[in-house]
Design an enzyme around this catalytic site. Sequence first.
Site, mmCIF file in Angstrom:
data_model
loop_
_atom_site.group_PDB
_atom_site.id
_atom_site.type_symbol
_atom_site.label_atom_id
_atom_site.label_comp_id
_atom_site.label_asym_id
_atom_site.label_seq_id
_atom_site.Cartn_x
_atom_site.Cartn_y
_atom_site.Cartn_z
ATOM 1 N N GLN A 40 0.805 -1.224 0.000
ATOM 2 C CA GLN A 40 0.000 0.000 0.000
ATOM 3 C C GLN A 40 0.839 1.277 0.000
ATOM 4 O O GLN A 40 0.332 2.337 -0.345
ATOM 5 C CB GLN A 40 -0.962 -0.017 1.185
ATOM 6 C CG GLN A 40 -1.989 -1.133 1.073
ATOM 7 C CD GLN A 40 -2.945 -1.185 2.238
ATOM 8 O OE1 GLN A 40 -2.661 -1.831 3.240
ATOM 9 N NE2 GLN A 40 -4.063 -0.501 2.148
ATOM 10 N N HIS A 60 -2.256 -5.327 -13.030
ATOM 11 C CA HIS A 60 -1.692 -5.030 -14.357
ATOM 12 C C HIS A 60 -2.496 -5.686 -15.474
ATOM 13 O O HIS A 60 -2.586 -5.161 -16.564
ATOM 14 C CB HIS A 60 -0.220 -5.467 -14.423
ATOM 15 C CG HIS A 60 0.667 -4.599 -13.550
ATOM 16 N ND1 HIS A 60 1.816 -5.047 -12.959
ATOM 17 C CD2 HIS A 60 0.548 -3.305 -13.165
ATOM 18 C CE1 HIS A 60 2.367 -4.071 -12.255
ATOM 19 N NE2 HIS A 60 1.615 -3.002 -12.371
ATOM 20 N N ASP A 73 2.115 0.672 -8.133
ATOM 21 C CA ASP A 73 3.471 0.696 -8.718
ATOM 22 C C ASP A 73 4.361 1.735 -8.027
ATOM 23 O O ASP A 73 5.549 1.512 -7.840
ATOM 24 C CB ASP A 73 3.411 1.035 -10.219
ATOM 25 C CG ASP A 73 2.816 -0.114 -11.037
ATOM 26 O OD1 ASP A 73 2.436 -1.141 -10.437
ATOM 27 O OD2 ASP A 73 2.719 0.023 -12.276
ATOM 28 N N ARG A 98 3.861 0.208 12.841
ATOM 29 C CA ARG A 98 3.576 -1.129 12.302
ATOM 30 C C ARG A 98 3.734 -1.102 10.781
ATOM 31 O O ARG A 98 3.037 -0.342 10.106
ATOM 32 C CB ARG A 98 2.154 -1.557 12.689
ATOM 33 C CG ARG A 98 1.795 -2.909 12.106
ATOM 34 C CD ARG A 98 0.379 -3.374 12.462
ATOM 35 N NE ARG A 98 0.082 -4.549 11.663
ATOM 36 C CZ ARG A 98 -1.070 -4.808 11.068
ATOM 37 N NH1 ARG A 98 -2.095 -3.981 11.218
ATOM 38 N NH2 ARG A 98 -1.226 -5.886 10.337
ATOM 39 N N HIS A 143 1.145 -9.316 4.582
ATOM 40 C CA HIS A 143 -0.025 -8.440 4.458
ATOM 41 C C HIS A 143 -0.477 -8.477 2.987
ATOM 42 O O HIS A 143 -0.368 -7.479 2.267
ATOM 43 C CB HIS A 143 0.319 -7.031 4.929
ATOM 44 C CG HIS A 143 -0.863 -6.169 5.269
ATOM 45 N ND1 HIS A 143 -1.030 -5.548 6.492
ATOM 46 C CD2 HIS A 143 -1.962 -5.810 4.554
ATOM 47 C CE1 HIS A 143 -2.148 -4.842 6.496
ATOM 48 N NE2 HIS A 143 -2.745 -4.983 5.328
ATOM 49 N N ASN A 187 -1.796 -11.006 8.331
ATOM 50 C CA ASN A 187 -2.822 -9.985 8.546
ATOM 51 C C ASN A 187 -4.169 -10.416 7.969
ATOM 52 O O ASN A 187 -4.273 -10.681 6.766
ATOM 53 C CB ASN A 187 -2.397 -8.672 7.867
ATOM 54 C CG ASN A 187 -3.418 -7.564 8.093
ATOM 55 O OD1 ASN A 187 -3.602 -7.095 9.211
ATOM 56 N ND2 ASN A 187 -4.114 -7.174 7.032
ATOM 57 N N GLU A 188 -5.165 -10.491 8.820
ATOM 58 C CA GLU A 188 -6.567 -10.643 8.428
ATOM 59 C C GLU A 188 -6.865 -11.735 7.396
ATOM 60 O O GLU A 188 -7.381 -11.439 6.318
ATOM 61 C CB GLU A 188 -7.096 -9.317 7.870
ATOM 62 C CG GLU A 188 -7.099 -8.192 8.849
ATOM 63 C CD GLU A 188 -7.748 -6.938 8.266
ATOM 64 O OE1 GLU A 188 -7.982 -6.864 7.050
ATOM 65 O OE2 GLU A 188 -8.033 -6.024 9.054
ATOM 66 N N ASN A 329 -8.194 -5.645 14.648
ATOM 67 C CA ASN A 329 -8.410 -4.520 13.724
ATOM 68 C C ASN A 329 -9.883 -4.178 13.737
ATOM 69 O O ASN A 329 -10.733 -5.074 13.648
ATOM 70 C CB ASN A 329 -8.026 -4.904 12.288
ATOM 71 C CG ASN A 329 -6.519 -5.089 12.116
ATOM 72 O OD1 ASN A 329 -5.751 -4.841 13.045
ATOM 73 N ND2 ASN A 329 -6.103 -5.502 10.942
ATOM 74 N N TYR A 331 -12.885 -1.238 12.286
ATOM 75 C CA TYR A 331 -13.265 -0.030 11.539
ATOM 76 C C TYR A 331 -14.662 0.444 11.910
ATOM 77 O O TYR A 331 -14.843 1.531 12.409
ATOM 78 C CB TYR A 331 -13.125 -0.278 10.025
ATOM 79 C CG TYR A 331 -11.662 -0.341 9.662
ATOM 80 C CD1 TYR A 331 -10.967 0.806 9.330
ATOM 81 C CD2 TYR A 331 -10.949 -1.532 9.751
ATOM 82 C CE1 TYR A 331 -9.605 0.767 9.073
ATOM 83 C CE2 TYR A 331 -9.587 -1.574 9.499
ATOM 84 C CZ TYR A 331 -8.926 -0.417 9.161
ATOM 85 O OH TYR A 331 -7.576 -0.439 8.921
ATOM 86 N N GLU A 392 -5.158 -2.035 14.126
ATOM 87 C CA GLU A 392 -5.660 -1.079 13.118
ATOM 88 C C GLU A 392 -6.963 -0.489 13.620
ATOM 89 O O GLU A 392 -7.808 -1.211 14.150
ATOM 90 C CB GLU A 392 -5.952 -1.751 11.765
ATOM 91 C CG GLU A 392 -4.746 -2.119 10.967
ATOM 92 C CD GLU A 392 -5.085 -2.827 9.651
ATOM 93 O OE1 GLU A 392 -6.174 -2.588 9.077
ATOM 94 O OE2 GLU A 392 -4.260 -3.633 9.219
HETATM 95 C C1 BGC Z 1 -6.408 -3.892 6.010
HETATM 96 C C2 BGC Z 1 -5.726 -2.682 5.411
HETATM 97 C C3 BGC Z 1 -6.759 -1.800 4.752
HETATM 98 C C4 BGC Z 1 -7.735 -1.348 5.811
HETATM 99 C C5 BGC Z 1 -8.785 -0.373 5.344
HETATM 100 C C6 BGC Z 1 -7.698 -3.582 6.724
HETATM 101 O O1 BGC Z 1 -8.616 -4.588 6.489
HETATM 102 O O2 BGC Z 1 -5.519 -4.586 6.852
HETATM 103 O O3 BGC Z 1 -4.741 -3.111 4.523
HETATM 104 O O4 BGC Z 1 -6.190 -0.716 4.103
HETATM 105 O O5 BGC Z 1 -8.394 -2.476 6.326
HETATM 106 O O6 BGC Z 1 -9.674 -0.965 4.466
#
Ligand code: BGC
Length: 494
Positions: A40, A60, A73, A98, A143, A187-188, A329, A331, A392
């Site tokens: 990322q 690509h 890229d 991290r 990741h 990761n996830e 993590n 959100y 996260e």
């Molecule tokens: C991921 C990240 C992603 C973030 C936001 C997480 O699930 O680990 O790579 O950018 O969420 O969507």
Amino acid sequence: MNIINLVLTLTIIGSTAGTNESEHRFPDDFILGAATSAYQIEGAWNVSNRGESIWDRMIHYKPQKIADRSNGDIADNSYYQYKEDIELIQQIGANAYRISLSWPRILPNGFNNSVNREGIQYYNNVIDEMLEKNITPFVTIYHWDLPQKLQDLGGWENPEISNWFVDYARVVFSEFGDRVKHWITINEPNIFCIFGYHSTDAPGLDKSGRGDYTCGHNALLTHAKTYKMYQDEFKNQQGKLGFVLSFSWVVPQNPDDPEEVAGAKLSWQFWYSWFLHPIFSNEGDYPREMKERIANYSSIQGFSRSRLPQFTENEITLVKNSADYLGFNFYTARYETKLTDYDINNVSFQHDIGMIPIDKAFTKDRCTPWAMSKAMRHINKEFIIPEFYITENGYWDVGGLNDVNRAEYYLLHLTEVTKLLNEGLNIRGYFAWSLLDNFEWSYGYTQKFGIISVNFMDPKRARTPKLSSKLITQIYKSKIVPLSFSTTINITTI
Ligand code: BGC
């Protein structure tokens, strides 16, 4: 043309009235950091012998898979600008950063018979730069950027992946383990195994209800074998190994419908207990309800065995307790409703659950700190978690420096973390996602998660702190979450 500079004082109200600030304090040794991942931010996708990853290949060849047809890229150009990033980490008062390692940068073909010294040198530079500035590195070994050469052999669907990964991890521990003491294996998997086999994310395959379960199974075994290898061969490094999942709290859209309430609970099991139960429960293995349901549907659908692979007794033992901490993590809350077009012959992860998410993603509803706490309390009660790190936590918008919603999000979530600490949850650290605006997978650059903005039109990828980073800096430096946050912002109108 008249240009007017407006100076505005903004106050964000954070926590509930009646509480006082001393209750919203982090312990002195608490980790407060920010996170990124290799694909990322790094760019330099074909520089210094780096191999091709599944994301390079998918993007690509099929740019239409990405919202703005962009790619990683160059991304944030962090391969060349990592010093600036670490400088920013220091400026926001973080004591940890991290990052993740790119498997194809270290082993271009995926295998350990050819180690790319330039890749090793790059990560040595990054790690040393952090240590020089007193920043603790938290390093994710994987990741999502699998070497394409391994995908050609089946990738996460091939049980051999656990051997390939252990070989890779051994290189990583030997090269960096003298300085890195906080590791994350994978990761996830509950995200990349679902979306990678549901065509949106790399490798972009359409195998829901089969490929995802096999991927998850192999990810669990891979993690556990890596954990064991570390204990057997690198115990003297005295590091800790964690496993990271993406979490949420599943909310039924119709709370008065008992079927939907039960569906939300089942959904939580599928999305999260799927990985938690094998590692962090007393019994080990997948949750019983999940095993029974998939076995039952598989049989009705004419499969001669369950689409969910089975662990042997030895594997159950290997996987159980194979983590020193859980990386959590989070959100936003997940609102779901019953699948209306249910068809028993439809083989998919979502049909196995019988629920689908409702997209509330465009509203401020995405700021749901209560959902984070509900999920954490539930996990803490139901499982045996040695330590938690919130690896996260973040909020996306479409860009701009005056990111008031993100600042409010962080104020409320960090307040919530202190409350959980006061309740006695063993949370050791917190990472904001993300330090920088970066390549947001299938959303390309249309979603911005950074507390620092990056100008993607500028070849130098200029980095500019956003309003939210001021709040984060205040909290990280004082270790106190204020009740409210005021700041002045300049707005230029023409
Ligand atoms: C991921 C990240 C992603 C973030 C936001 C997480 O699930 O680990 O790579 O950018 O969420 O969507």
